[in-house]
Design a protein around this motif. Structure first.
Motif, PDB file in Angstrom:
ATOM      1  N   ASP A 130       0.767  -3.479   9.097  1.00 37.77           N
ATOM      2  CA  ASP A 130       1.298  -2.267   9.714  1.00 37.77           C
ATOM      3  C   ASP A 130       2.496  -1.745   8.925  1.00 37.77           C
ATOM      4  O   ASP A 130       2.646  -0.538   8.722  1.00 37.77           O
ATOM      5  CB  ASP A 130       1.701  -2.564  11.154  1.00 37.77           C
ATOM      6  CG  ASP A 130       1.864  -1.296  11.989  1.00 37.77           C
ATOM      7  OD1 ASP A 130       0.999  -0.400  11.888  1.00 37.77           O
ATOM      8  OD2 ASP A 130       2.842  -1.221  12.752  1.00 37.77           O
ATOM      9  N   SER A 131       3.345  -2.655   8.466  1.00 39.80           N
ATOM     10  CA  SER A 131       4.493  -2.265   7.643  1.00 39.80           C
ATOM     11  C   SER A 131       4.033  -1.672   6.313  1.00 39.80           C
ATOM     12  O   SER A 131       4.580  -0.666   5.843  1.00 39.80           O
ATOM     13  CB  SER A 131       5.393  -3.473   7.381  1.00 39.80           C
ATOM     14  OG  SER A 131       6.428  -3.157   6.486  1.00 39.80           O
ATOM     15  N   ALA A 132       3.018  -2.277   5.703  1.00 37.72           N
ATOM     16  CA  ALA A 132       2.479  -1.749   4.445  1.00 37.72           C
ATOM     17  C   ALA A 132       1.923  -0.347   4.653  1.00 37.72           C
ATOM     18  O   ALA A 132       2.062   0.527   3.792  1.00 37.72           O
ATOM     19  CB  ALA A 132       1.387  -2.671   3.911  1.00 37.72           C
ATOM     20  N   ARG A 133       1.321  -0.117   5.796  1.00 39.47           N
ATOM     21  CA  ARG A 133       0.795   1.208   6.129  1.00 39.47           C
ATOM     22  C   ARG A 133       1.932   2.228   6.241  1.00 39.47           C
ATOM     23  O   ARG A 133       1.844   3.340   5.717  1.00 39.47           O
ATOM     24  CB  ARG A 133       0.015   1.124   7.440  1.00 39.47           C
ATOM     25  CG  ARG A 133      -0.361   2.449   8.061  1.00 39.47           C
ATOM     26  CD  ARG A 133      -1.412   3.171   7.299  1.00 39.47           C
ATOM     27  NE  ARG A 133      -1.788   4.409   7.990  1.00 39.47           N
ATOM     28  CZ  ARG A 133      -2.471   5.382   7.443  1.00 39.47           C
ATOM     29  NH1 ARG A 133      -2.903   5.278   6.203  1.00 39.47           N
ATOM     30  NH2 ARG A 133      -2.762   6.465   8.112  1.00 39.47           N
ATOM     31  N   THR A 134       3.026   1.842   6.923  1.00 44.13           N
ATOM     32  CA  THR A 134       4.184   2.734   7.035  1.00 44.13           C
ATOM     33  C   THR A 134       4.781   3.015   5.661  1.00 44.13           C
ATOM     34  O   THR A 134       5.144   4.156   5.342  1.00 44.13           O
ATOM     35  CB  THR A 134       5.248   2.127   7.973  1.00 44.13           C
ATOM     36  OG1 THR A 134       4.716   2.066   9.297  1.00 44.13           O
ATOM     37  CG2 THR A 134       6.518   2.963   7.997  1.00 44.13           C
ATOM     38  N   TYR A 135       4.868   1.983   4.832  1.00 39.77           N
ATOM     39  CA  TYR A 135       5.391   2.157   3.469  1.00 39.77           C
ATOM     40  C   TYR A 135       4.521   3.155   2.697  1.00 39.77           C
ATOM     41  O   TYR A 135       5.034   4.030   1.989  1.00 39.77           O
ATOM     42  CB  TYR A 135       5.426   0.810   2.761  1.00 39.77           C
ATOM     43  CG  TYR A 135       5.883   0.880   1.323  1.00 39.77           C
ATOM     44  CD1 TYR A 135       7.200   1.200   1.001  1.00 39.77           C
ATOM     45  CD2 TYR A 135       5.000   0.630   0.281  1.00 39.77           C
ATOM     46  CE1 TYR A 135       7.617   1.271  -0.330  1.00 39.77           C
ATOM     47  CE2 TYR A 135       5.401   0.701  -1.040  1.00 39.77           C
ATOM     48  CZ  TYR A 135       6.717   1.015  -1.343  1.00 39.77           C
ATOM     49  OH  TYR A 135       7.119   1.086  -2.647  1.00 39.77           O
ATOM     50  N   LEU A 136       3.213   3.043   2.847  1.00 36.84           N
ATOM     51  CA  LEU A 136       2.294   3.977   2.191  1.00 36.84           C
ATOM     52  C   LEU A 136       2.546   5.403   2.665  1.00 36.84           C
ATOM     53  O   LEU A 136       2.641   6.333   1.856  1.00 36.84           O
ATOM     54  CB  LEU A 136       0.848   3.577   2.489  1.00 36.84           C
ATOM     55  CG  LEU A 136      -0.232   4.606   2.127  1.00 36.84           C
ATOM     56  CD1 LEU A 136      -0.285   4.822   0.627  1.00 36.84           C
ATOM     57  CD2 LEU A 136      -1.590   4.169   2.645  1.00 36.84           C
ATOM     58  N   LEU A 137       2.665   5.596   3.977  1.00 36.87           N
ATOM     59  CA  LEU A 137       2.908   6.933   4.515  1.00 36.87           C
ATOM     60  C   LEU A 137       4.219   7.512   4.003  1.00 36.87           C
ATOM     61  O   LEU A 137       4.300   8.704   3.689  1.00 36.87           O
ATOM     62  CB  LEU A 137       2.922   6.883   6.050  1.00 36.87           C
ATOM     63  CG  LEU A 137       1.591   6.515   6.727  1.00 36.87           C
ATOM     64  CD1 LEU A 137       1.782   6.357   8.224  1.00 36.87           C
ATOM     65  CD2 LEU A 137       0.523   7.562   6.434  1.00 36.87           C
ATOM     66  N   LEU A 138       5.235   6.666   3.903  1.00 34.35           N
ATOM     67  CA  LEU A 138       6.522   7.127   3.391  1.00 34.35           C
ATOM     68  C   LEU A 138       6.417   7.496   1.909  1.00 34.35           C
ATOM     69  O   LEU A 138       7.014   8.479   1.462  1.00 34.35           O
ATOM     70  CB  LEU A 138       7.598   6.059   3.597  1.00 34.35           C
ATOM     71  CG  LEU A 138       7.992   5.778   5.054  1.00 34.35           C
ATOM     72  CD1 LEU A 138       8.994   4.637   5.120  1.00 34.35           C
ATOM     73  CD2 LEU A 138       8.567   7.032   5.719  1.00 34.35           C
ATOM     74  N   CYS A 139       5.675   6.725   1.139  1.00 31.28           N
ATOM     75  CA  CYS A 139       5.482   7.043  -0.283  1.00 31.28           C
ATOM     76  C   CYS A 139       4.807   8.396  -0.454  1.00 31.28           C
ATOM     77  O   CYS A 139       5.090   9.127  -1.407  1.00 31.28           O
ATOM     78  CB  CYS A 139       4.654   5.962  -0.963  1.00 31.28           C
ATOM     79  SG  CYS A 139       5.561   4.428  -1.281  1.00 31.28           S
ATOM     80  N   LEU A 140       3.937   8.741   0.482  1.00 33.51           N
ATOM     81  CA  LEU A 140       3.218  10.005   0.403  1.00 33.51           C
ATOM     82  C   LEU A 140       4.046  11.182   0.912  1.00 33.51           C
ATOM     83  O   LEU A 140       3.953  12.289   0.376  1.00 33.51           O
ATOM     84  CB  LEU A 140       1.914   9.919   1.202  1.00 33.51           C
ATOM     85  CG  LEU A 140       0.854   8.955   0.669  1.00 33.51           C
ATOM     86  CD1 LEU A 140      -0.283   8.796   1.669  1.00 33.51           C
ATOM     87  CD2 LEU A 140       0.309   9.438  -0.673  1.00 33.51           C
ATOM     88  N   GLU A 141       4.855  10.946   1.959  1.00 32.30           N
ATOM     89  CA  GLU A 141       5.567  12.049   2.600  1.00 32.30           C
ATOM     90  C   GLU A 141       7.085  12.032   2.371  1.00 32.30           C
ATOM     91  O   GLU A 141       7.718  13.079   2.337  1.00 32.30           O
ATOM     92  CB  GLU A 141       5.289  12.032   4.113  1.00 32.30           C
ATOM     93  CG  GLU A 141       3.825  12.172   4.487  1.00 32.30           C
ATOM     94  CD  GLU A 141       3.246  13.529   4.104  1.00 32.30           C
ATOM     95  OE1 GLU A 141       4.032  14.493   3.985  1.00 32.30           O
ATOM     96  OE2 GLU A 141       2.019  13.617   3.917  1.00 32.30           O
ATOM     97  N   HIS A 142       7.670  10.852   2.243  1.00 31.75           N
ATOM     98  CA  HIS A 142       9.120  10.723   2.075  1.00 31.75           C
ATOM     99  C   HIS A 142       9.420   9.672   1.003  1.00 31.75           C
ATOM    100  O   HIS A 142      10.034   8.630   1.280  1.00 31.75           O
ATOM    101  CB  HIS A 142       9.788  10.311   3.397  1.00 31.75           C
ATOM    102  CG  HIS A 142       9.487  11.210   4.550  1.00 31.75           C
ATOM    103  ND1 HIS A 142      10.157  12.390   4.764  1.00 31.75           N
ATOM    104  CD2 HIS A 142       8.572  11.100   5.552  1.00 31.75           C
ATOM    105  CE1 HIS A 142       9.676  12.977   5.852  1.00 31.75           C
ATOM    106  NE2 HIS A 142       8.719  12.218   6.346  1.00 31.75           N
ATOM    107  N   PRO A 143       8.982   9.895  -0.233  1.00 27.69           N
ATOM    108  CA  PRO A 143       9.118   8.865  -1.275  1.00 27.69           C
ATOM    109  C   PRO A 143      10.552   8.431  -1.542  1.00 27.69           C
ATOM    110  O   PRO A 143      10.776   7.307  -1.996  1.00 27.69           O
ATOM    111  CB  PRO A 143       8.499   9.530  -2.505  1.00 27.69           C
ATOM    112  CG  PRO A 143       8.529  10.998  -2.221  1.00 27.69           C
ATOM    113  CD  PRO A 143       8.363  11.136  -0.745  1.00 27.69           C
TER     114      PRO A 143
END
Length: 253
Positions: free
Chosen positions: A186-199
């Motif tokens: 779940d944390s890896a998923r959040t990290y991915l979303l942040l890399c895409l939207e808030h790098p």
């Protein structure tokens, strides 16, 4: 049921706000199963979070509109998203990242044996991918199968856009992807979303999550090829280059 004040729209859904109620309408009348599954998932999470300081919209009704479309009615939560607050006052970004981590760890402390399994969902997504070859699929599925099985509450889409803060507290919305599973996935998923939207805040988030949860950073990173493959199923051209790069990484230093 009166549909007015359209507040969100996509190819599959429309969301209306009316007198404190948000009505999520599934545009395809054939999406009965999706509607009922989402309502059941949210209701189960709702029951679990009743004693948590993290709040969520309560499901009020599942209904069929006169045109045959299915709809879920739930509380409409007023307030600003964490993403909006971060944009308004960049000087407080570190505080909001801390709050994001705090919320996620609180969710992971809830156990959800009645929810569908995150690993099963990821396995189906990887198997259905057409953008990668069978050898890469096998490698990803083997890695996924080797990961520890947990029954922690995983939001599956936790990002600043899905956190609303108001005078009543902190609300997490958009529970359609919630599953039981491994907190690091779940944390890896959040990290991915942040890399895409808030790098600009992604790495800081990951460092803070690992420190606060006493989780090895390499362990969270081991999930990145898997969550990248799962995200690839959405078929967004603007994301493909980054996701393919992550899928090709075997180990992280």
């Amino acid at each position: 049921m009166e549909l007015k004040n359209l507040i969100a729209r996509s190819e599959e859904i429309e969301v209306y706000a009316n007198d404190g109620v948000a009505i999520k309408v599934f545009n395809n009348p054939a999406h009965k199963e999706k509607c009922l599954y989402e309502a059941l998932t949210q209701a189960r999470v709702e029951t679990t979070l009743v004693n948590s300081w993290v709040k969520m919209p309560a499901v009020r009704e599942v209904s069929v509109l006169p045109d045959g479309r299915w709809a879920i009615s739930m509380d409409h939560i007023e307030g600003k998203t964490m993403a909006e607050l971060m944009k308004e006052d960049p000087s407080k970004i570190d505080l909001y990242i801390d709050k994001l981590v705090e919320i996620q760890i609180e969710l992971h402390q809830q156990y959800m044996p009645l929810l569908s399994k995150l690993k099963d969902k990821m396995s189906r997504q990887i198997k259905s991918l057409g953008a990668i070859d069978e050898i890469k699929k096998y490698e990803l599925l083997t890695r996924l199968d080797s990961m520890p099985k947990h029954i922690k509450l995983c939001h599956g889409n936790l990002s600043p856009e899905n956190i609303i803060i108001n005078d009543d507290g902190v609300y997490v919305i958009d529970w359609v992807a919630a599953r039981q599973g491994n907190a690091s996935a779940d944390s890896a998923r959040t990290y991915l979303l942040l890399c895409l939207e808030h790098p600009e805040i992604a790495d800081k988030y990951l460092d803070k999550f690992c420190l606060a949860s006493t989780t090895s950073k390499r362990y969270v990173q081991a999930w990145l090829p898997i969550v990248a493959a799962a995200q690839l199923i959405k078929g967004k051209p603007e994301e493909k280059e980054l996701l393919m790069k992550w899928i090709d990484v075997v180990d992280y230093e």
